[in-house]
Design an enzyme around this catalytic site. Structure first.
Site, PDB file in Angstrom:
ATOM      1  N   LYS A   1       0.822  -1.217   0.000  1.00 19.78           N
ATOM      2  CA  LYS A   1       0.000   0.000   0.000  1.00 19.78           C
ATOM      3  C   LYS A   1       0.847   1.254   0.000  1.00 19.78           C
ATOM      4  CE  LYS A   1      -4.381  -1.597   1.777  1.00 19.78           C
ATOM      5  NZ  LYS A   1      -5.531  -1.311   2.644  1.00 19.78           N
TER       6      LYS A   1
ATOM      7  N   LYS B   1      -6.333 -11.974  -6.369  1.00 15.11           N
ATOM      8  CA  LYS B   1      -7.555 -12.053  -5.571  1.00 15.11           C
ATOM      9  C   LYS B   1      -8.550 -10.972  -6.022  1.00 15.11           C
ATOM     10  CE  LYS B   1      -8.989 -11.513  -0.759  1.00 15.11           C
ATOM     11  NZ  LYS B   1      -8.601 -11.282   0.624  1.00 15.11           N
TER      12      LYS B   1
ATOM     13  N   LYS C   1     -12.201  -5.134  -4.284  1.00 16.31           N
ATOM     14  CA  LYS C   1     -13.081  -4.001  -4.547  1.00 16.31           C
ATOM     15  C   LYS C   1     -12.277  -2.768  -4.938  1.00 16.31           C
ATOM     16  CE  LYS C   1     -13.050  -3.663   0.434  1.00 16.31           C
ATOM     17  NZ  LYS C   1     -13.689  -4.166   1.645  1.00 16.31           N
TER      18      LYS C   1
END
Ligand code: TRP
Length: 338
Positions: free
Chosen positions: A119, A201, A204
């Site tokens: 991130k 994976k 969203k």
């Protein structure tokens, strides 16, 4: 309340961030399993809004999604009577315990976390300190409830490892305070993959909406996304790592219908992908329709929702505060005068 003679149920804690609309990955991989746990365990299901703000959220979207996630929990079959469902920020002990635990956590171990590394690459200049401390808040969530088992996907296992290390560290520094939680990997753990890049994976936060199916996607959108899902040129419905796209669609169909991959292979033998894809789409539509209807109904009944999250916060607060007071006392804080 503990009934004498009856064994105390094991405690389960899990949470989902209201940071993006939920996908069928959240549902098939997590929520559907939670529903099965509620009779056997003492379950806490949290909407982790404090975690969500580690990246910037639009206030009105955060509000909408927080209630939507709670509604999806209920609509998916999590019974508010049997479980404790609550919103993380409603229980101040999470923030407080998180600060305390931060003082027992090394910067080195946090900066080594895979999720943080990923991130912080994405947000480069504007990496919030909260992103680094995120796993400590997660540890607080888990430890405050003396949690035995945490249902998590592989991507969260490292955070759970850290939680166990922190609990052990604190217990050793003082005296036994926390239960050391174990990961709970469900027997039929379904990891739903990205429809466009099926080796990743389903997420969203993907930039391509064709990569995921949202819990609230209307039927025609679901059909279109499945029709566009990446497969391969082999043309055989086979459960194989060499065909990750087909394998993923089979997983989805299998989790929804209960058919085994072998049964699915047999059903579509010699047929290519057309009918198979149509059936996958219909299975998803049929599974989600009643949930979507229920979510809409719940979101229209704010008083009912309010009663649920209020009762949940009340129950959670009682348990969490008890643990927090224990921590404060051991650390050497003066108890608040009565
Ligand atoms: N970090 C988890 C995720 O992104 C969400 C989460 C927060 C969580 N606190 C938790 C999961 C405690 C399990 C237990 O998926």
């Amino acid at each position: 309340m503990e009934v004498s003679g009856e064994q105390k149920k094991k405690v389960i804690f899990s949470g989902i961030q209201p940071s993006g609309d939920l996908t069928i990955g959240n549902y098939l991989g997590a929520l559907k399993n939670w529903v099965k746990l509620q009779n056997e365990y003492d379950c806490y299901f949290c909407v982790v809004d404090l975690h969500a703000i580690t990246v910037r959220q639009e206030p009105k979207d955060l509000r909408r999604r927080t209630l939507e996630v709670l509604s999806i929990y209920i609509a998916a079959g999590i019974d508010p009577e049997k479980n404790t469902m609550f919103i993380q920020s409603h229980v101040p002990a999470h923030s407080e315990a998180s600060w305390l635990l931060n003082c027992y956590t090394y910067v080195g171990e946090l900066s080594r976390m895979t999720q943080f590394k990923d991130k912080s690459k994405k947000y480069e200049e504007s990496v919030a300190a909260g992103l680094l401390n995120y796993p400590v808040l997660m540890a607080a969530d888990i430890l405050l409830y003396q949690t035995d088992l945490v249902p998590v996907g592989v991507d969260q296992k490292q955070h759970l490892e850290l939680t166990r290390d922190l609990a052990t560290r604190f217990n050793h520094a003082y005296s036994p305070t926390f239960v050391i939680p174990e990961p709970y990997i469900p027997k039929a753990g379904a990891k739903i993959m990205d429809l466009q890049e099926p080796t990743k994976k389903m997420s969203k936060s993907s930039d391509n909406p064709n990569s995921f199916i949202l819990m609230m996607d209307p039927p025609e959108v679901i059909r279109k996304k499945i029709a566009r899902a990446v497969t391969d040129s082999l043309g055989v419905v086979r459960y194989s790592d060499e065909q990750p796209g087909v394998k993923n669609l089979m997983t989805i169909l299998s989790v929804i219908t209960g058919m085994t991959p072998e049964e699915i292979e047999a059903k579509y033998e010699g047929q290519g992908y057309a009918q198979f894809k149509l059936d996958v789409a219909e299975a998803i539509v049929k599974e989600l329709e009643p949930i979507q209807a229920k979510v809409k109904e719940l979101l229209d009944d704010k008083t009912y929702l309010e009663n649920i999250y209020k009762a949940g916060a009340g129950k959670a607060n009682y348990v969490a505060t008890k643990t927090l007071r224990k921590m404060q006392k051991k650390i050497g804080f003066i108890p608040v005068a009565k």
